[in-house]
Enzyme design. Structure first.
Site, mmCIF file in Angstrom:
data_model
loop_
_atom_site.group_PDB
_atom_site.id
_atom_site.type_symbol
_atom_site.label_atom_id
_atom_site.label_comp_id
_atom_site.label_asym_id
_atom_site.label_seq_id
_atom_site.Cartn_x
_atom_site.Cartn_y
_atom_site.Cartn_z
ATOM 1 N N GLU A 97 0.799 -1.239 0.000
ATOM 2 C CA GLU A 97 0.000 0.000 0.000
ATOM 3 C C GLU A 97 0.830 1.288 0.000
ATOM 4 O O GLU A 97 0.620 2.197 0.806
ATOM 5 C CB GLU A 97 -0.956 -0.017 1.207
ATOM 6 N N GLU B 124 -6.348 -10.785 -0.627
ATOM 7 C CA GLU B 124 -7.125 -10.503 0.596
ATOM 8 C C GLU B 124 -8.625 -10.413 0.263
ATOM 9 O O GLU B 124 -9.328 -9.524 0.686
ATOM 10 C CB GLU B 124 -6.643 -9.199 1.237
HETATM 11 O O1 G3I Z 1 -4.518 -8.323 19.267
HETATM 12 C C1 G3I Z 1 -5.017 -7.073 19.819
HETATM 13 C C2 G3I Z 1 -5.822 -7.356 21.080
HETATM 14 O O2 G3I Z 1 -4.959 -7.896 22.074
HETATM 15 C C3 G3I Z 1 -6.436 -6.063 21.578
HETATM 16 O O3 G3I Z 1 -7.268 -6.336 22.683
HETATM 17 C C4 G3I Z 1 -7.259 -5.442 20.458
HETATM 18 C C5 G3I Z 1 -7.800 -4.101 20.926
HETATM 19 O O4 G3I Z 1 -8.471 -3.510 19.818
HETATM 20 O O5 G3I Z 1 -6.431 -5.209 19.286
HETATM 21 C C6 G3I Z 1 -5.913 -6.416 18.789
HETATM 22 O O6 G3I Z 1 -5.099 -6.136 17.665
HETATM 23 C C7 G3I Z 1 -5.857 -5.840 16.490
HETATM 24 C C8 G3I Z 1 -5.369 -6.785 15.392
HETATM 25 O O7 G3I Z 1 -6.031 -6.489 14.133
HETATM 26 C C9 G3I Z 1 -5.642 -8.249 15.746
HETATM 27 O O8 G3I Z 1 -7.037 -8.446 15.809
HETATM 28 C C10 G3I Z 1 -5.565 -4.398 16.073
HETATM 29 O O9 G3I Z 1 -6.123 -3.519 17.033
HETATM 30 C C11 G3I Z 1 -6.194 -4.121 14.707
HETATM 31 O O10 G3I Z 1 -5.788 -2.837 14.244
HETATM 32 C C12 G3I Z 1 -5.713 -5.142 13.709
HETATM 33 O O11 G3I Z 1 -6.426 -4.917 12.503
HETATM 34 C C13 G3I Z 1 -5.841 -5.552 11.367
HETATM 35 C C14 G3I Z 1 -5.563 -4.468 10.325
HETATM 36 O O12 G3I Z 1 -5.015 -5.076 9.144
HETATM 37 C C15 G3I Z 1 -4.553 -3.465 10.855
HETATM 38 O O13 G3I Z 1 -4.476 -2.430 9.960
HETATM 39 C C16 G3I Z 1 -6.841 -6.547 10.795
HETATM 40 O O14 G3I Z 1 -6.978 -7.646 11.688
HETATM 41 C C17 G3I Z 1 -6.338 -7.076 9.447
HETATM 42 O O15 G3I Z 1 -7.345 -7.853 8.810
HETATM 43 C C18 G3I Z 1 -5.995 -5.914 8.520
HETATM 44 O O16 G3I Z 1 -5.452 -6.434 7.348
HETATM 45 C C19 G3I Z 1 -5.013 -5.454 6.384
HETATM 46 C C20 G3I Z 1 -3.850 -6.056 5.642
HETATM 47 O O17 G3I Z 1 -2.819 -6.368 6.567
HETATM 48 C C21 G3I Z 1 -3.364 -5.108 4.564
HETATM 49 N N1 G3I Z 1 -4.457 -4.791 3.649
HETATM 50 C C22 G3I Z 1 -5.634 -4.208 4.316
HETATM 51 C C23 G3I Z 1 -6.151 -5.154 5.388
HETATM 52 C C24 G3I Z 1 -7.348 -4.557 6.068
HETATM 53 O O18 G3I Z 1 -6.989 -3.391 6.767
#
Ligand code: G3I
Length: 379
Positions: A163, A268
């Site tokens: 990205e 994805e």
């Molecule tokens: O693991 C912690 C947990 O311990 C905590 O309690 C919680 C509080 O909100 O957060 C958890 O971490 C989260 C993590 O996902 C695991 O679930 C993060 O906050 C959250 O920001 C993170 O989001 C991920 C996101 O990327 C981050 O930008 C999504 O799961 C994931 O599906 C998403 O994937 C991205 C690709 O990597 C790149 N392309 C876009 C796609 C969607 O944004």
């Protein structure tokens, strides 16, 4: 009349039998996604924290049974792998790779260089100022070399840069770009190649069908190759909705990347059925309730009309993927069940979406059998 030598006769017999074998295999109808699609492309999914920590064994069973490829949803991002400079945490990433090896799966590492979920220390010095280009290069090189060499020969492909380009084709004004300019991209690919010359190296992005972004990605890839820097393929993330993009636009993007001599992957994929939230919510509670119903209409379940429309949209994309299978090496769903999906929390937290192939009760949706059948009977 031509005399057949004994060798030729044996070879002919073997070829005939192998053909029969293929017929016998073809006679056994495929019952899983990977059986139905593997002759077209790898069919993959993303593993999350629960899969890796044994708190979602049902999901993991589906992964083993249905998919031939896996990608790490979060555990291989730089903020998790190197939360502090020089302090690496590989516990989850090791579990991810070992699972893939145990189940003979194609393993993709996601993602080495991304402006989001990068640890803050990467860009700043002790005084909190931006580091120099030389320091950032050194930190990028150390991160990439440490991570990629750990999984050398095991992780088959890396989302090296994620990205970095906007829909209009300009570079994202990230810290990588502010400190190093466009050069951070070729540097990242060079470092990854140094660490594992046999791994495939990808650029990965969303809205990858937007012509401005698409053409800028191709221009960037061409500039790397003109400099002798390895880039193998483009990851089209495939976060699509019910009305965007058109199948024609998506096909045009697949064709453009392939015509540029790049491998193409859908990395994805999901089909969100929820409307994109438009107007802001008013303070009036009645308006808020009405707005909530408008943007989160399927909290209680999916009515048949919506389910049928979603299924048609999903099949339209898989028909495109199979039709383009000479250009696509992998199609990866961004999660296993609807409950796993990031779309339940983006762009609005706490909604109920139905974007993936398995439902919240871990059942294969009816569309799965239709996709398998598509794979069996086409091309
Ligand atoms: O693991 C912690 C947990 O311990 C905590 O309690 C919680 C509080 O909100 O957060 C958890 O971490 C989260 C993590 O996902 C695991 O679930 C993060 O906050 C959250 O920001 C993170 O989001 C991920 C996101 O990327 C981050 O930008 C999504 O799961 C994931 O599906 C998403 O994937 C991205 C690709 O990597 C790149 N392309 C876009 C796609 C969607 O944004």
């Amino acid at each position: 009349m031509k005399k057949f030598t004994p060798t030729a006769m044996v070879l002919g017999l073997l070829l005939f039998l192998s053909g029969c074998g293929a017929t016998a295999t073809r006679g056994k109808a495929p019952t899983t996604l990977k059986e139905g699609l593997n002759r077209h492309f790898h069919i993959g999914t993303a593993l999350n924290h629960h899969h890796l920590h044994g708190t979602d064994t049902k999901g993991l069973e589906i992964v083993k049974e249905q998919f031939s490829a896996i990608v790490a949803e979060n555990c291989m991002k730089s903020m998790y792998l190197q939360p502090k400079e020089g302090e690496f945490f590989f516990g989850d990433a090791d579990k991810f790779v070992e699972f893939g090896e145990r189940n003979s799966m194609h393993i993709t590492g996601h993602t080495l260089i991304w402006h989001s979920q990068a640890p803050g220390w990467l860009f700043t010095d002790d005084a909190g100022n931006d580091v120099s280009p030389e320091v950032l290069k050194k930190r990028m090189r150390n991160h990439i070399h440490t991570v990629v060499s750990r999984y050398k020969g095991r992780v088959k492909g890396w989302d090296v840069v994620n990205e970095a380009i906007l829909d209009n084709g300009e570079y994202r004004d990230s810290k990588f770009y502010q400190i190093l300019g466009e050069e951070f991209i070729p540097l990242a690919f060079q470092y990854a190649y140094e660490a594992d010359p046999d791994a495939e190296l990808y650029y990965n992005d969303y809205n990858e069908w937007h012509v401005g972004k698409r053409d800028a990605i191709i221009k960037m890839a061409n500039s790397l190759r003109e400099r002798g820097i390895r880039i193998d393929g483009i990851g089209m993330q495939g976060h699509v909705g019910m009305n965007y993009p058109s199948i024609g636009d998506y096909k045009a993007a697949i064709d453009a990347y392939a015509n540029a001599g790049l491998k193409v992957m859908v990395t994805e994929f999901e089909v969100s059925i929820l409307p994109h939230p438009g107007r802001r919510v008013s303070s009036n509670i009645a308006d808020t309730e009405a707005y909530r119903n408008e943007i989160d209409p399927y909290r209680e379940g999916l009515p048949d009309s919506a389910r049928i429309a979603w299924e048609e949209r999903m099949l339209d994309f898989f028909s495109l993927f199979i039709e383009s299978s000479d250009k696509l090496t992998r199609v990866t769903l961004w999660g296993v069940t609807d409950g796993d999906s990031w779309k339940n929390n983006f762009p609005v937290r706490g909604r109920t979406d139905y974007p993936l192939l398995f439902d919240r009760e871990y059942n294969a949706k009816p569309v799965v059998q239709k996709i398998i059948e598509l794979g069996r009977t086409n091309k």
